[in-house]
Enzyme design. Structure first.
Site, PDB file in Angstrom:
ATOM      1  CG  ASN A  62      61.974  50.437  31.321  1.00  0.00           C
ATOM      2  OD1 ASN A  62      61.662  50.777  32.446  1.00  0.00           O
ATOM      3  ND2 ASN A  62      62.158  48.979  31.266  1.00  0.00           N
ATOM      4  CD1 TRP A  63      63.841  56.708  31.416  1.00  0.00           C
ATOM      5  CD2 TRP A  63      63.257  58.321  32.644  1.00  0.00           C
ATOM      6  NE1 TRP A  63      63.956  57.956  30.577  1.00  0.00           N
ATOM      7  CE2 TRP A  63      63.506  58.847  31.178  1.00  0.00           C
ATOM      8  CE3 TRP A  63      62.701  59.159  33.660  1.00  0.00           C
ATOM      9  CZ2 TRP A  63      63.112  60.188  31.003  1.00  0.00           C
ATOM     10  CZ3 TRP A  63      62.386  60.519  33.435  1.00  0.00           C
ATOM     11  CH2 TRP A  63      62.589  61.082  32.081  1.00  0.00           C
ATOM     12  CE  LYS A  64      65.471  48.429  32.801  1.00  0.00           C
ATOM     13  NZ  LYS A  64      66.390  47.254  32.685  1.00  0.00           N
ATOM     14  CG  HIS A  68      61.084  44.896  31.670  1.00  0.00           C
ATOM     15  ND1 HIS A  68      61.868  44.520  32.620  1.00  0.00           N
ATOM     16  CD2 HIS A  68      61.420  45.768  30.638  1.00  0.00           C
ATOM     17  CE1 HIS A  68      63.133  44.696  32.060  1.00  0.00           C
ATOM     18  NE2 HIS A  68      62.860  45.509  30.965  1.00  0.00           N
ATOM     19  CD  GLU A  91      64.672  44.808  34.900  1.00  0.00           C
ATOM     20  OE1 GLU A  91      64.030  45.906  35.129  1.00  0.00           O
ATOM     21  OE2 GLU A  91      65.820  44.827  34.286  1.00  0.00           O
ATOM     22  CD  GLU A  97      63.638  44.934  27.326  1.00  0.00           C
ATOM     23  OE1 GLU A  97      64.161  45.917  26.706  1.00  0.00           O
ATOM     24  OE2 GLU A  97      63.090  44.634  28.193  1.00  0.00           O
ATOM     25  N   GLY A 127      71.545  44.938  31.116  1.00  0.00           N
ATOM     26  CA  GLY A 127      72.095  45.610  32.175  1.00  0.00           C
ATOM     27  C   GLY A 127      73.459  44.980  32.489  1.00  0.00           C
ATOM     28  CB  SER A 184      73.606  46.107  26.647  1.00  0.00           C
ATOM     29  OG  SER A 184      73.705  45.577  28.057  1.00  0.00           O
ATOM     30  N   GLY A 199      67.342  50.775  28.656  1.00  0.00           N
ATOM     31  CA  GLY A 199      67.493  51.007  30.198  1.00  0.00           C
ATOM     32  C   GLY A 199      68.360  52.119  30.294  1.00  0.00           C
ATOM     33  N   GLY A 200      69.831  51.694  30.767  1.00  0.00           N
ATOM     34  CA  GLY A 200      70.682  52.619  31.130  1.00  0.00           C
ATOM     35  C   GLY A 200      70.944  53.492  30.450  1.00  0.00           C
TER      36      GLY A 200
HETATM   37  P1  13P Z   1      69.686  48.073  29.289  1.00  0.00           P
HETATM   38  O1  13P Z   1      69.402  48.911  28.355  1.00  0.00           O
HETATM   39  O2  13P Z   1      70.062  48.697  30.833  1.00  0.00           O
HETATM   40  O3  13P Z   1      70.269  46.641  29.139  1.00  0.00           O
HETATM   41  O4  13P Z   1      68.239  47.534  29.728  1.00  0.00           O
HETATM   42  C1  13P Z   1      67.330  46.972  28.884  1.00  0.00           C
HETATM   43  C2  13P Z   1      65.942  47.053  29.327  1.00  0.00           C
HETATM   44  O5  13P Z   1      65.488  46.116  30.002  1.00  0.00           O
HETATM   45  C3  13P Z   1      65.015  47.871  28.784  1.00  0.00           C
HETATM   46  O6  13P Z   1      63.588  47.441  29.368  1.00  0.00           O
END
Ligand code: 13P
Length: 254
Positions: A10-12, A98, A100, A170, A176, A216, A237-238
């Site tokens: 997920n590149w957000k 998600h 977020e 999640e 994050g 993470s 994500g990251g």
């Molecule tokens: P991180 O891997 O950066 O913690 O993010 C997880 C995430 O929200 C994937 O959708």
């Protein structure tokens, strides 16, 4: 039943078009060099990069997904996109609900459910996200929260419609933050979600649904998570923003 793992990035709200194309190219190159992977791979770039990332991934096994969609088939909804628009640029998957989106854009279970229905009607695979915030974990209500999010998300859908469903657990406190859930914590919730799916539908659907862990996930902790019997991959994500790291996750067996 053997579930093939899925590693999803997920590149957000990261990567402009050129950066996104470069990352996609590096993933394609890496997978071509390394050969058959132990997991399916999916990337979910921001909307403006979908077409060009899809083009850059042509000839690779990496699939394309979006991070959101709107549930209306079309109309005057400024700033929103339809399932058909996503299909037209090559998406096969879409992330829905998600944390977020829930936290910053007020998405609730009802909205998530409408989006899941729309995605399925259009032929997109929904990746439904569930997860508790830290306060909920501390209060001991993690299971109640994820059960409500899961059953709310699939409300009114039949097992046959959910054949390709992907669920992502999640825990919000692990996103994050560098604070990953332990494999034991992940396994506990994943097993719970699978039991709930069996209760809502049947064992067959529960057995074939891939439940990803997100929060993470990194090359250093992926192996332990993937050893859990009910962890079927990651939503990352990251670590999905760097080709080397994401490739290490796709080839988590080393
Ligand atoms: P991180 O891997 O950066 O913690 O993010 C997880 C995430 O929200 C994937 O959708």
């Amino acid at each position: 039943m053997l579930r093939r793992p899925l590693i999803a990035g997920n590149w957000k709200m990261y990567k402009n078009r050129d950066e996104a194309v470069a990352l996609a190219g590096a993933l394609k190159e890496g997978m071509t060099a390394k050969g058959e992977a132990p997991a399916d791979a999916l990337v979910c770039p921001p909307y403006p990069c979908l077409q060009s990332v899809g083009d850059a991934l042509q000839g690779s096994p990496v699939e394309l997904g979006a991070q959101n969609l709107y549930y209306q088939p079309e109309g005057a909804f400024t700033g929103e996109v339809t399932a058909e628009m996503l299909l037209s640029v090559g998406c096969s998957h879409v992330i829905i609900g998600h944390s977020e989106r829930r936290q910053y854009f007020a998405e609730d279970d009802e909205t998530v459910n409408k989006k899941v229905k729309r995605a399925l009607q259009a032929g997109l695979v929904p990746v439904i996200c569930v997860g508790e915030v830290l306060d909920e974990r501390d209060k001991g209500i993690t299971e109640q929260v994820v059960e409500r999010q899961l059953s709310g998300g699939v409300q009114g859908l039949a097992a046959a419609e959910l054949a390709k469903l992907v669920v992502a657990y999640e825990p919000v406190w692990a996103i994050g933050t560098g604070r990953t859930a332990t494999p034991e914590q992940a396994q506990e919730v994943h097993a719970f979600l699978r039991v709930k799916l069996a209760g809502l539908y049947d064992q067959e659907l529960a057995d074939k649904t891939r439940i990803l862990y997100g929060g993470s996930v990194k090359p250093e902790n992926v192996a332990g998570l993937m050893e859990c019997p009910d962890v079927d991959g990651g939503l990352v994500g990251g670590a999905s923003l760097k080709a080397d790291d994401f490739l290490k996750l796709i080839y988590y067996k080393g």
